[in-house]
Motif scaffolding. Sequence first.
Motif, PDB file in Angstrom:
ATOM      1  N   ASN A 128       0.863  -1.174   0.000  1.00  0.00           N
ATOM      2  CA  ASN A 128       0.000   0.000   0.000  1.00  0.00           C
ATOM      3  C   ASN A 128       0.902   1.227   0.000  1.00  0.00           C
ATOM      4  N   ARG A 129       0.825   2.018  -1.069  1.00  0.00           N
ATOM      5  CA  ARG A 129       1.748   3.139  -1.263  1.00  0.00           C
ATOM      6  C   ARG A 129       1.144   4.430  -0.729  1.00  0.00           C
ATOM      7  N   PRO A 130       1.934   5.260  -0.058  1.00  0.00           N
ATOM      8  CA  PRO A 130       1.404   6.529   0.457  1.00  0.00           C
ATOM      9  C   PRO A 130       1.131   7.507  -0.687  1.00  0.00           C
ATOM     10  N   PRO A 131       0.075   8.310  -0.589  1.00  0.00           N
ATOM     11  CA  PRO A 131      -0.265   9.257  -1.664  1.00  0.00           C
ATOM     12  C   PRO A 131       0.575  10.533  -1.570  1.00  0.00           C
ATOM     13  N   LEU A 132       1.826  10.449  -2.009  1.00  0.00           N
ATOM     14  CA  LEU A 132       2.750  11.574  -1.913  1.00  0.00           C
ATOM     15  C   LEU A 132       3.168  12.024  -3.310  1.00  0.00           C
ATOM     16  N   ALA A 133       3.219  13.330  -3.526  1.00  0.00           N
ATOM     17  CA  ALA A 133       3.644  13.875  -4.813  1.00  0.00           C
ATOM     18  C   ALA A 133       5.094  13.496  -5.102  1.00  0.00           C
ATOM     19  N   GLY A 134       5.352  13.084  -6.345  1.00  0.00           N
ATOM     20  CA  GLY A 134       6.708  12.740  -6.759  1.00  0.00           C
ATOM     21  C   GLY A 134       7.206  11.413  -6.237  1.00  0.00           C
ATOM     22  N   LEU A 135       6.319  10.589  -5.694  1.00  0.00           N
ATOM     23  CA  LEU A 135       6.729   9.328  -5.073  1.00  0.00           C
ATOM     24  C   LEU A 135       7.481   8.424  -6.037  1.00  0.00           C
ATOM     25  N   GLU A 136       7.007   8.330  -7.271  1.00  0.00           N
ATOM     26  CA  GLU A 136       7.599   7.377  -8.223  1.00  0.00           C
ATOM     27  C   GLU A 136       9.080   7.644  -8.456  1.00  0.00           C
ATOM     28  N   GLY A 137       9.464   8.920  -8.520  1.00  0.00           N
ATOM     29  CA  GLY A 137      10.872   9.241  -8.759  1.00  0.00           C
ATOM     30  C   GLY A 137      11.768   8.764  -7.632  1.00  0.00           C
ATOM     31  N   PHE A 138      11.286   8.846  -6.408  1.00  0.00           N
ATOM     32  CA  PHE A 138      12.073   8.386  -5.268  1.00  0.00           C
ATOM     33  C   PHE A 138      12.043   6.859  -5.144  1.00  0.00           C
ATOM     34  N   GLU A 139      10.956   6.242  -5.583  1.00  0.00           N
ATOM     35  CA  GLU A 139      10.920   4.770  -5.629  1.00  0.00           C
ATOM     36  C   GLU A 139      11.960   4.249  -6.622  1.00  0.00           C
ATOM     37  N   ALA A 140      12.095   4.930  -7.755  1.00  0.00           N
ATOM     38  CA  ALA A 140      12.998   4.470  -8.815  1.00  0.00           C
ATOM     39  C   ALA A 140      14.450   4.440  -8.367  1.00  0.00           C
ATOM     40  N   THR A 141      14.835   5.347  -7.465  1.00  0.00           N
ATOM     41  CA  THR A 141      16.224   5.399  -7.001  1.00  0.00           C
ATOM     42  C   THR A 141      16.453   4.570  -5.743  1.00  0.00           C
ATOM     43  N   GLY A 142      15.370   4.046  -5.159  1.00  0.00           N
ATOM     44  CA  GLY A 142      15.512   3.282  -3.920  1.00  0.00           C
ATOM     45  C   GLY A 142      15.471   4.138  -2.675  1.00  0.00           C
ATOM     46  N   ALA A 143      15.227   5.446  -2.831  1.00  0.00           N
ATOM     47  CA  ALA A 143      15.109   6.307  -1.652  1.00  0.00           C
ATOM     48  C   ALA A 143      13.850   5.956  -0.857  1.00  0.00           C
ATOM     49  N   VAL A 144      12.820   5.499  -1.569  1.00  0.00           N
ATOM     50  CA  VAL A 144      11.609   4.987  -0.921  1.00  0.00           C
ATOM     51  C   VAL A 144      11.518   3.503  -1.227  1.00  0.00           C
ATOM     52  N   GLN A 145      11.470   2.693  -0.178  1.00  0.00           N
ATOM     53  CA  GLN A 145      11.397   1.241  -0.347  1.00  0.00           C
ATOM     54  C   GLN A 145      10.319   0.685   0.576  1.00  0.00           C
ATOM     55  N   TYR A 146       9.735  -0.434   0.142  1.00  0.00           N
ATOM     56  CA  TYR A 146       8.668  -1.062   0.918  1.00  0.00           C
ATOM     57  C   TYR A 146       9.106  -2.385   1.541  1.00  0.00           C
ATOM     58  N   TYR A 147      10.284  -2.859   1.155  1.00  0.00           N
ATOM     59  CA  TYR A 147      10.817  -4.110   1.677  1.00  0.00           C
ATOM     60  C   TYR A 147      12.297  -3.910   1.975  1.00  0.00           C
ATOM     61  N   VAL A 148      12.782  -4.617   2.962  1.00  0.00           N
ATOM     62  CA  VAL A 148      14.212  -4.568   3.281  1.00  0.00           C
ATOM     63  C   VAL A 148      14.806  -5.934   2.968  1.00  0.00           C
ATOM     64  N   ARG A 149      15.640  -5.986   1.952  1.00  0.00           N
ATOM     65  CA  ARG A 149      16.254  -7.262   1.593  1.00  0.00           C
ATOM     66  C   ARG A 149      17.612  -7.445   2.253  1.00  0.00           C
ATOM     67  N   ARG A 150      18.373  -6.322   2.424  1.00  0.00           N
ATOM     68  CA  ARG A 150      19.695  -6.405   3.066  1.00  0.00           C
ATOM     69  C   ARG A 150      19.851  -5.244   4.037  1.00  0.00           C
ATOM     70  N   ARG A 151      20.028  -5.581   5.299  1.00  0.00           N
ATOM     71  CA  ARG A 151      20.212  -4.524   6.299  1.00  0.00           C
ATOM     72  C   ARG A 151      21.437  -3.677   6.009  1.00  0.00           C
ATOM     73  N   ALA A 152      22.462  -4.305   5.444  1.00  0.00           N
ATOM     74  CA  ALA A 152      23.714  -3.575   5.192  1.00  0.00           C
ATOM     75  C   ALA A 152      23.519  -2.412   4.227  1.00  0.00           C
ATOM     76  N   ASP A 153      22.468  -2.459   3.395  1.00  0.00           N
ATOM     77  CA  ASP A 153      22.212  -1.355   2.465  1.00  0.00           C
ATOM     78  C   ASP A 153      21.828  -0.070   3.189  1.00  0.00           C
ATOM     79  N   PHE A 154      21.511  -0.167   4.472  1.00  0.00           N
ATOM     80  CA  PHE A 154      21.048   0.996   5.223  1.00  0.00           C
ATOM     81  C   PHE A 154      22.082   1.492   6.228  1.00  0.00           C
ATOM     82  N   THR A 155      23.298   0.961   6.143  1.00  0.00           N
ATOM     83  CA  THR A 155      24.352   1.379   7.066  1.00  0.00           C
ATOM     84  C   THR A 155      24.640   2.875   6.912  1.00  0.00           C
ATOM     85  N   GLY A 156      24.590   3.589   8.028  1.00  0.00           N
ATOM     86  CA  GLY A 156      24.935   5.006   8.027  1.00  0.00           C
ATOM     87  C   GLY A 156      23.877   5.935   7.464  1.00  0.00           C
TER      88      GLY A 156
END
Length: 339
Positions: A128-156
């Motif tokens: 379920n995606r939040p209704p935010l303007a410009g969401l798709e552009g941030f999804e495309a870069t991975g800035a907005v994600q709905y699943y965490v596959r590797r914790r190490a990707d979020f270091t720092g």
Amino acid sequence: MTDAPTLSTDVAIIGAGPTGLFAAFECGMLKLDCVLLDALDSIGGQCAALYPEKPIYDIPAHPAIEGGALIEALDRQIAPFAVPRLLSRRVEGLTGHRGAFTLRTDRGDIISARAVIIAAGAGAFGPNRPPLAGLEGFEATGAVQYYVRRRADFTGTRIVIAGGGDSAIDWALALKDEAEKIFLVHRRDRFRAAPESLRQLDEAVAAGRIEKIVPYQLHGLHGTNGTLHGVEVATLDGDTRVLEADRLLPFFGLSTDLGPIAQWGIDSIRSTIPVVPSSCETSLPGVFAIGDVATYPGKLKLILQGFSEGAMAAHAIHPIVRPDTALHFEYSTSKGVPG
């Protein structure tokens, strides 16, 4: 080009997530042949595809086990039975009756089975995606994600986690030692999670590892070219603030759809299938449902309950497949895995 396979088996199990895998083990213990079918390209369902590094705390004998490790263990458990797997296949059709079903997949496979177990989890699922303007552009870069596959990707990183349920709390706790900062945003200061998780959350908040932002909701995204700089949140009264962050993880649940299953003449209620609690049989005799897709009074949506349902379904299926053979079940501790 080779023809799609035609298989004949005792039990067709639709869904190769944790409950489907354990149902295959239970069938094997009762010397029932089975085949696993799944629309994903690998076994494990949501555990493997979406949350392979998410700790699971309610598996007996495991104080904590990651989703991917659980699937690997279940896979090893069914290895002695050499269960065939038809992956990347969506079961489109089911015809026949108790003791003689035919299943057809979107790739042309035909499976004859004497009983069917639906272990489809949430069915076809998506966030379920939040209704935010410009969401798709941030999804495309991975800035907005709905699943965490590797914790190490979020270091720092500086992370905003939005939601008030188990997923939001569990990931806030799992990422608190990886991230530079975690903001936990919810519309009220009441969270729906296991008591132990809430206790750990209180400890992490007191230690400054997690900052609760309540009562707020997501309001906007700040950044350029898909690079996130801040997440704007607002109260119901319209007061706003911007949280400096480079990742947003919204956990607002999954939208689910039974897909073709809804067309098979099986009773359903809001993307779940009512079953007889003692056997997990659906309204269609010979078809059983287990795991998150199954519902009945007192149902708990826990993996361990899905395991129990898999065992009950396998035992209920035995007289369908072996009507002339009495079931003298012995504990695995006394007999071991059948040869």
